[in-house]
Write a protein that holds these residues in place. Structure first.
Motif, PDB file in Angstrom:
ATOM      1  N   ILE A 175       7.348 -29.654 -61.931  1.00 54.23           N
ATOM      2  CA  ILE A 175       8.075 -29.061 -63.053  1.00 54.23           C
ATOM      3  C   ILE A 175       8.422 -30.150 -64.055  1.00 54.23           C
ATOM      4  N   VAL A 176       8.209 -29.890 -65.321  1.00 53.24           N
ATOM      5  CA  VAL A 176       8.499 -30.855 -66.375  1.00 53.24           C
ATOM      6  C   VAL A 176       9.973 -31.238 -66.331  1.00 53.24           C
ATOM      7  N   SER A 177      10.217 -32.547 -66.376  1.00 53.79           N
ATOM      8  CA  SER A 177      11.597 -33.041 -66.451  1.00 53.79           C
ATOM      9  C   SER A 177      11.608 -34.263 -67.341  1.00 53.79           C
ATOM     10  N   SER A 178      12.754 -34.883 -67.467  1.00 52.96           N
ATOM     11  CA  SER A 178      12.873 -36.060 -68.317  1.00 52.96           C
ATOM     12  C   SER A 178      12.485 -37.339 -67.588  1.00 52.96           C
ATOM     13  N   ARG A 179      12.141 -37.233 -66.307  1.00 51.67           N
ATOM     14  CA  ARG A 179      11.802 -38.429 -65.542  1.00 51.67           C
ATOM     15  C   ARG A 179      10.493 -39.039 -66.044  1.00 51.67           C
ATOM     16  N   ALA A 180      10.310 -40.312 -65.754  1.00 49.84           N
ATOM     17  CA  ALA A 180       9.279 -41.090 -66.426  1.00 49.84           C
ATOM     18  C   ALA A 180       7.858 -40.813 -65.940  1.00 49.84           C
ATOM     19  N   ASP A 181       7.655 -40.572 -64.664  1.00 47.47           N
ATOM     20  CA  ASP A 181       6.286 -40.419 -64.184  1.00 47.47           C
ATOM     21  C   ASP A 181       6.252 -39.472 -62.992  1.00 47.47           C
ATOM     22  N   THR A 182       5.016 -39.122 -62.590  1.00 50.97           N
ATOM     23  CA  THR A 182       4.864 -38.083 -61.567  1.00 50.97           C
ATOM     24  C   THR A 182       5.380 -38.516 -60.205  1.00 50.97           C
ATOM     25  N   LYS A 183       5.458 -39.805 -59.955  1.00 55.49           N
ATOM     26  CA  LYS A 183       5.924 -40.251 -58.633  1.00 55.49           C
ATOM     27  C   LYS A 183       7.412 -39.965 -58.437  1.00 55.49           C
ATOM     28  N   THR A 184       8.166 -39.826 -59.554  1.00 58.50           N
ATOM     29  CA  THR A 184       9.600 -39.598 -59.424  1.00 58.50           C
ATOM     30  C   THR A 184      10.025 -38.180 -59.781  1.00 58.50           C
ATOM     31  N   LEU A 185       9.083 -37.354 -60.216  1.00 51.20           N
ATOM     32  CA  LEU A 185       9.428 -35.960 -60.484  1.00 51.20           C
ATOM     33  C   LEU A 185       9.755 -35.246 -59.178  1.00 51.20           C
ATOM     34  N   LEU A 186      10.773 -34.413 -59.186  1.00 55.10           N
ATOM     35  CA  LEU A 186      11.143 -33.677 -57.978  1.00 55.10           C
ATOM     36  C   LEU A 186      10.139 -32.556 -57.707  1.00 55.10           C
ATOM     37  N   ARG A 187       9.704 -32.440 -56.450  1.00 49.76           N
ATOM     38  CA  ARG A 187       8.835 -31.328 -56.069  1.00 49.76           C
ATOM     39  C   ARG A 187       9.709 -30.158 -55.633  1.00 49.76           C
ATOM     40  N   ASP A 188      10.635 -29.777 -56.463  1.00 54.57           N
ATOM     41  CA  ASP A 188      11.515 -28.667 -56.151  1.00 54.57           C
ATOM     42  C   ASP A 188      10.960 -27.424 -56.825  1.00 54.57           C
ATOM     43  N   HIS A 189      11.627 -26.285 -56.635  1.00 57.04           N
ATOM     44  CA  HIS A 189      11.102 -25.075 -57.242  1.00 57.04           C
ATOM     45  C   HIS A 189      12.166 -24.383 -58.089  1.00 57.04           C
ATOM     46  N   GLU A 190      11.671 -23.477 -58.914  1.00 49.97           N
ATOM     47  CA  GLU A 190      12.549 -22.730 -59.808  1.00 49.97           C
ATOM     48  C   GLU A 190      11.949 -21.345 -60.027  1.00 49.97           C
ATOM     49  N   VAL A 191      12.794 -20.321 -60.034  1.00 49.76           N
ATOM     50  CA  VAL A 191      12.347 -18.967 -60.376  1.00 49.76           C
ATOM     51  C   VAL A 191      12.775 -18.701 -61.811  1.00 49.76           C
ATOM     52  N   GLU A 192      11.808 -18.567 -62.679  1.00 48.62           N
ATOM     53  CA  GLU A 192      12.073 -18.373 -64.102  1.00 48.62           C
ATOM     54  C   GLU A 192      11.852 -16.908 -64.474  1.00 48.62           C
ATOM     55  N   HIS A 193      12.797 -16.349 -65.226  1.00 48.24           N
ATOM     56  CA  HIS A 193      12.630 -14.984 -65.744  1.00 48.24           C
ATOM     57  C   HIS A 193      12.572 -15.038 -67.261  1.00 48.24           C
TER      58      HIS A 193
END
Length: 551
Positions: A342-360
């Motif tokens: 999920i797109v975040s403000s973190r700098a690179d893919t190694k530090t992006l959280l592999r969490d989930h989100e339900v978007e409506h």
């Protein structure tokens, strides 16, 4: 699963929920929703788990790297992820014990301090896991570690042992879809959404196209749930072009080496690489999978494949941890997948959280399940169907935590001996059938009663028999060579050359079941073998092209 009947249901029925994408989260959501009594359609533009969900490291885990980051950065969000992952690890194995099991993992360390550091961290990992059935880890002396894994480097000081879970990801996703089908869902692969129909801006129908015949039909549903992983933005923007993109795709690849690389049932964790990643060397069947990488990936129209520099990177990464270093000539195959970060403000893919989100999306009504990882697929699915329940104003609690998947209930591996006594099949075949189909193994073996020729092995070096291909077409909705060789079996992942050589034999069996013409059968064989040759070339591996083809 009957594809023709289910496709007709798509045309005729009004569904409560249409789930788009039949990987881990989509198939999991379909089972969850069907068990709650909703009318469910599950569709995918390709095969079940045809993309990311069949190309994982085959681990069920809380995430040792997340734990380290959580402690270093005092990050409670990452700590929660570890806790959820470890809790779900137990459930994943319980619900399909034929497809998942605990795995011992050794981490070589090169100093007393490094060993103490790893031991403290993995002791905390065990503590968070609580009182589950997994063995607890320990700090092993060098000699004891070499007894368990004789190919580890003699330069190590000692090794830390811990346990996580291992599973057959593609067959696990298939078991979810098959279980959803038996719970009442209309499950259809190779069915792509090409447009939506709307009333007052809200999605009411999906125009879907059969990727095998080109036929289109209109599918009606009250709620549409987007579970397409790294491809989620394409469905989101099809539903509402004004939405911002939310997914940042990341490519991860594995190389495949001979089992002799480790000569052990113990996996190896490489805890630090020059660029701050974690890499595993994991026994899987008669091979060892080494991976994974983690790099941005932009061209989603192109299948992620193993490339020359990635082979070099993984070989170089594993080199300091093994006594005998594998070389390029040892690499027998490889595979790549795309993580849906999920797109975040973190700098690179190694530090992006592999969490989930339900978007409506209130404007179109589309629900999207974004991000996540295999281990927590059930929680992701549960969150998504909880949200769908709210939109349907018909709340029913979920029950997937204790629901056995196809082949899982009353499973005992030792029943392979019963299978052998009943059908006279070799021991390796019976063991393979139990591990692959669980308590449904008997249904596969029954096919040889009426057609004894189906008891014949596909090849002497593997435990596969002809009856499996017939069963996979009739009961598991296999319709292409890759469906069988890459996912219902995992041969494409582990041996490109053997896969190419067996393709004609598999095509002959499928042609009888699916009424392929001789011309179509030959085209399918040639196309698949050409694809495998392209994999070899892109990985920069030297193979004799004549050995990759028998046509």
């Amino acid at each position: 699963m009957n594809r023709k009947e289910n496709r007709e249901r798509l045309r005729q029925e009004q569904f409560d929920i249409c789930i788009i994408g039949a990987g881990a989260s989509g198939a999991g959501a379909a089972l969850d929703a069907a068990l709650r009594g909703y009318r469910v359609a599950l569709i995918d533009r390709g095969d079940f788990a045809g993309e990311t969900s069949s190309r994982s490291t085959k681990l069920i885990h809380g995430g040792v790297r997340y734990l380290e980051q959580a402690i270093k950065k005092l990050d409670l969000a990452q700590l929660r992820q570890v806790h959820h992952g470890l809790a779900e690890r137990r459930t994943v194995i319980r619900n399909a014990p034929h497809l998942a099991h605990p795995l011992a993992i050794l981490t070589p360390v090169f100093s007393w301090f490094e060993g103490l550091y790893m031991t403290i961290g993995l002791t905390l990992y065990d503590f968070i896991a609580g009182h589950d059935a997994f063995p607890k880890g320990s700090w092993l002396k060098k000699e004891k570690a070499l007894d368990k894994s004789p190919m580890l480097t003699r330069k190590m000081h000692s090794a830390v042992l811990y346990y996580d879970g291992q599973f057959n990801d593609a067959r696990y996703a298939l078991a979810l879809a098959h279980s959803a089908d038996e719970a009442g869902a209309a499950v259809v692969n190779y069915t792509s959404v090409i447009d939506f129909g709307r009333e007052n801006g809200q999605l009411k129908t999906a125009i879907v196209q059969d990727q095998l015949t080109g036929e289109t039909l209109t599918l009606r549903a009250s709620v549409f749930l987007n579970c397409t992983g790294p491809f989620a933005d394409s469905i989101r923007l099809l539903a509402n072009p004004k939405l911002d993109q939310r997914i940042r795709p990341s490519k991860g690849v594995h190389i495949v080496l001979p089992r002799e690389t480790l000569q052990s049932d113990y996996a190896v964790l490489i805890p630090k690489t020059p660029d701050g990643r974690v890499v595993f060397a994991i026994p899987f069947g008669d091979k060892v999978f080494v991976g994974t990488t983690d790099n941005d990936y932009s061209d989603l129209s192109r299948e992620p494949v193993l490339e020359t520099d990635e082979v070099d990177y993984l070989l170089e990464t594993v080199r300091p941890y093994l006594d005998k270093t594998p070389v390029r000539a040892d690499v027998q195959a490889g595979f790549g997948g795309i993580r849906p970060l999920i797109v975040s403000s973190r700098a690179d893919t190694k530090t992006l959280l592999r969490d989930h989100e339900v978007e409506h999306d209130s404007e179109s009504g589309l629900l999207s399940l974004l991000g996540g990882k295999w281990t927590t697929y059930r929680l992701m699915a549960q969150d998504a169907i909880d949200r769908a329940s709210e939109l349907l104003t018909k709340t029913v609690p979920g029950s997937t935590e204790t629901h056995y998947l196809i082949g899982g209930e009353n499973y005992r591996f030792d029943d392979w001996q019963v299978l052998q006594n009943k059908y006279g099949l070799p021991a390796d075949v019976c063991q393979h059938l139990m591990k692959t189909y669980g308590t449904r193994a008997d249904r596969v073996a029954q096919l040889i009663k009426t057609q004894p020729i189906l008891s014949k092995k596909i090849t002497a070096s593997q435990p596969f028999i002809q009856a499996e291909v017939v069963y996979q077409v009739r009961e598991e909705m296999a319709v292409t060579l890759r469906d069988v060789l890459a996912r219902r079996w995992r041969l494409e992942l582990s041996n490109w050359q053997l896969t190419a050589q067996l393709a004609p034999q598999i095509a002959e069996l499928m042609a009888i079941e699916l009424n392929w013409s001789d011309e179509h059968r030959t085209q399918r064989i040639q196309a698949y073998q050409n694809l495998l040759v392209s994999f070899v070339k892109q990985a920069g591996l030297q193979k004799d092209q004549s050995e990759m083809s028998t046509v």
